[in-house]
Design an enzyme around this catalytic site. Sequence first.
Site: not given
Ligand code: 13P
Length: 263
Positions: A9-11, A95, A97, A180, A186, A226, A247-248
């Site tokens: 997930n590149w956000k 999500h 977010e 999640e 993050g 993470s 994510g990251g």
């Molecule tokens: P991180 O891997 O950066 O913690 O993000 C997880 C995430 O929100 C994937 O959707």
Amino acid sequence: MRTKLVAGNWKMNLISTQGAALVDGFLKRVEVRDDVDIVVCPPFLSIPRIRDVVRNSAVKLGAQNVFWKDDGAYTGQVSAKQLHEFCVDFCIVGHSETRGKFGVLEVPETTVPFFGETDETINLKIKNLLFYGITPILCVGETLAEREEGKTDEVIKTQLLGALAGIDGSELYQFVVAYEPVWAIGTGKVCDTAEAQRVCRFIRATIGEFADPEVAEDVRILYGGSVKPNNAKELFSQPDIDGGLIGGASLDGESFLQIISSA
Ligand code: 13P
């Protein structure tokens, strides 16, 4: 037997040229395997370009969100019908977010309802995605406060049953759920492996009660929050964790490749 799935997930990161270079780079190195599905979820604007890069490759395309109507006066929204035109296979919904929590509430409480998803709108999105043959990746997870109050299972059950309301169990065979925990996103604080397995098992049992146990055995349940090359293998080797939503670490080709090879 469930096929593992690793989704990036590149956000709101990378412009399309950077995204195309990232995918192009790891496509040259990724081992083609039929026991793991790889998905990238770029921002909407990058989807046409990334679609061209992943065409005829081992990588599938996902979106990060969707609106539940096909078309109409919904300024700024993107529909499943429009994603379908670009051969999007998967779409993240719910999500933390986009539920409007952002881990800690970073915006005034009163503005959250204007952009925050609810279990009801998530349910509408899932129904519309299924109509277009796009596999939802439904995110569920508790905040730190909810965990500390001992409400983890209750929150997850409410989110799951709200999201699935009125959906026929037989439509869930291809379904993907991502556990999640909001506090792990993050933050570098990965959920303890045994606890992540316990919650993923609970998710499977809840889907089993909602649909039937056979369907629940086919649903892929991912862990997200993470995930890094150094913890992916242990997480993915749990019986009810079928891969990860990353994510990251998905923004770095080498890290993403290492996570894929852990699956
Ligand atoms: P991180 O891997 O950066 O913690 O993000 C997880 C995430 O929100 C994937 O959707």
